[in-house]
Structures are given as C-alpha cells and as structure tokens.
Write a protein that holds these residues in place. Structure first.
Motif, PDB file in Angstrom:
ATOM      1  N   ARG A  68    -121.053  16.325  -9.444  1.00 31.87           N
ATOM      2  CA  ARG A  68    -121.933  17.365  -8.907  1.00 31.87           C
ATOM      3  C   ARG A  68    -122.204  18.422  -9.982  1.00 31.87           C
ATOM      4  NH1 ARG A  68    -119.162  20.006  -4.442  1.00 31.87           N
ATOM      5  NH2 ARG A  68    -118.917  17.862  -3.808  1.00 31.87           N
ATOM      6  N   SER A  88    -123.546  25.407  -4.346  1.00 34.58           N
ATOM      7  CA  SER A  88    -123.366  23.971  -4.509  1.00 34.58           C
ATOM      8  C   SER A  88    -121.991  23.482  -4.095  1.00 34.58           C
ATOM      9  CB  SER A  88    -123.593  23.581  -5.970  1.00 34.58           C
ATOM     10  OG  SER A  88    -124.895  23.906  -6.352  1.00 34.58           O
ATOM     11  N   ILE A 137    -126.596  14.976  -4.136  1.00 30.22           N
ATOM     12  CA  ILE A 137    -125.699  15.845  -4.910  1.00 30.22           C
ATOM     13  C   ILE A 137    -124.482  16.225  -4.075  1.00 30.22           C
ATOM     14  CG2 ILE A 137    -125.459  18.113  -5.992  1.00 30.22           C
ATOM     15  CD1 ILE A 137    -128.414  17.823  -6.895  1.00 30.22           C
ATOM     16  N   SER A 138    -124.701  16.569  -2.820  1.00 26.37           N
ATOM     17  CA  SER A 138    -123.579  17.001  -1.977  1.00 26.37           C
ATOM     18  C   SER A 138    -122.574  15.876  -1.726  1.00 26.37           C
ATOM     19  CB  SER A 138    -124.076  17.574  -0.651  1.00 26.37           C
ATOM     20  OG  SER A 138    -124.572  16.567   0.184  1.00 26.37           O
ATOM     21  N   THR A 156    -118.764  20.769   0.740  1.00 24.25           N
ATOM     22  CA  THR A 156    -119.844  20.493  -0.195  1.00 24.25           C
ATOM     23  C   THR A 156    -121.178  20.871   0.415  1.00 24.25           C
ATOM     24  OG1 THR A 156    -119.920  18.229   0.550  1.00 24.25           O
ATOM     25  CG2 THR A 156    -118.616  18.673  -1.410  1.00 24.25           C
TER      26      THR A 156
END
Length: 176
Positions: A129, A32, A121-122, A90
């Motif tokens: 995040r 992530s 999310i990125s 990211t």
C-alpha cells in the motif's frame, strides 16, 4: 515552565514550516491507513508527534518529503499492526472520494475506476500500500527505495507485480 533556547525556537519554527508545507503527506498516509475519522485523527497526531521527536536527527541535505514519508509510513504501518487483530483499519477512501469527486472526474466510468483503484489499494499489505501511494505520487524508484528501506530493483519488481495484480483485479471486476 521550560524556557526555550534560541536554537530550540529556530528548530521549532523550521519544523512547523516544513510540516505545514508538506502536511498533505501526513493526511494522505493517515487516510490510507485508518478507517474511521477518529482513527485518522489519532494517526495524524501520532505521525506528527513522531516527526517532531525524530526532527533533531533530520539531515537537511536530504529531501524533507522523503524523510517525512519514511517516518509517517513506519508509524502508519505500526498502527495497522497494533490494531489489525481488533479490526480492519485499511482504507475505503469513499469519504475522501465523495468529498473530492468533482475534482477527480465528472466521468462516471472514471469515478468507478477510481473507486476500484482505492479498493485495490485498501486490500494490499501495508508495504505494498505504501509503495502504491508513493508510485501514485510519482516518486522516483530511488526515493521509494529510500522511504521504504528496500532496494531500487526490489521497488521496480514490486511495482510491476502490483500493476499486474491491479490489471487482474480490474479484469475480475469487469473493468478491462
């Protein structure tokens, strides 16, 4: 050559068992917060190293995954901050998504929504995040609060704001 004491050997075995049992946390966080496979491998190693260094301070009366998340996220966020001026590290989870697409869904629309969520999310700041990852792991507000070092009410507020941002993001992308 250093000779390990019985206590050190016991600690090492306990640490290795716990790390092995919960290694998915480390892998998920590394995926992530790091863009390239080499960066993910480095970040995974950095997280494991920091977990080992911090292990003597671990309180076994507390949940290991909570402790692990907190350290792993701190290492990952530090990694992003150190590298952010040089490149964007990211997540596009597309590699992981491609590898597990059949497990996630056979529905094309579902796969598109998953990619949309991953892009969303990125695009978030490191703390948001982390919060989203914990939320998607179905961690309690209390556990998210402990991992991130913020109050439970702050967790709830941030989650609600992130949900609204996600709805707006999805609407803008044509996924109402």
């Amino acid at each position: 050559m250093e000779i390990a004491t019985p206590m050190a050997t016991d600690d090492r075995a306990r640490f290795e068992t716990l790390l092995s049992r919960h290694r998915g946390i480390v892998l998920k966080i590394a995926a992530s917060y790091a863009w390239h496979a080499e960066d993910r491998a480095d970040l995974t190693q950095d997280i494991a190293t920091q977990l080992w260094r911090a292990f003597p301070g671990y309180d076994p009366s507390r949940p290991f995954p909570t402790w692990m998340y907190r350290i792993a996220l701190n290492v990952a966020i530090g990694h992003v901050r150190r590298h952010a001026p040089h490149s964007r590290l990211t997540v596009p989870f597309d590699e992981a998504l491609h590898d597990t697409a059949d497990d996630l869904t056979n529905d094309r629309d579902g796969l598109d929504r998953m990619r949309l969520l991953q892009r969303f999310i990125s695009d978030q700041q490191p703390l948001d995040r982390a919060l989203l990852l914990l939320y998607l792991e179905e961690r309690s507000s209390r556990e998210m609060s402990e991992v991130l070092g913020i109050g439970e009410s702050n967790v709830t507020t941030k989650i609600n704001r992130l949900k609204q941002r996600l709805r707006d993001y999805a609407a803008a992308a044509g996924h109402d």
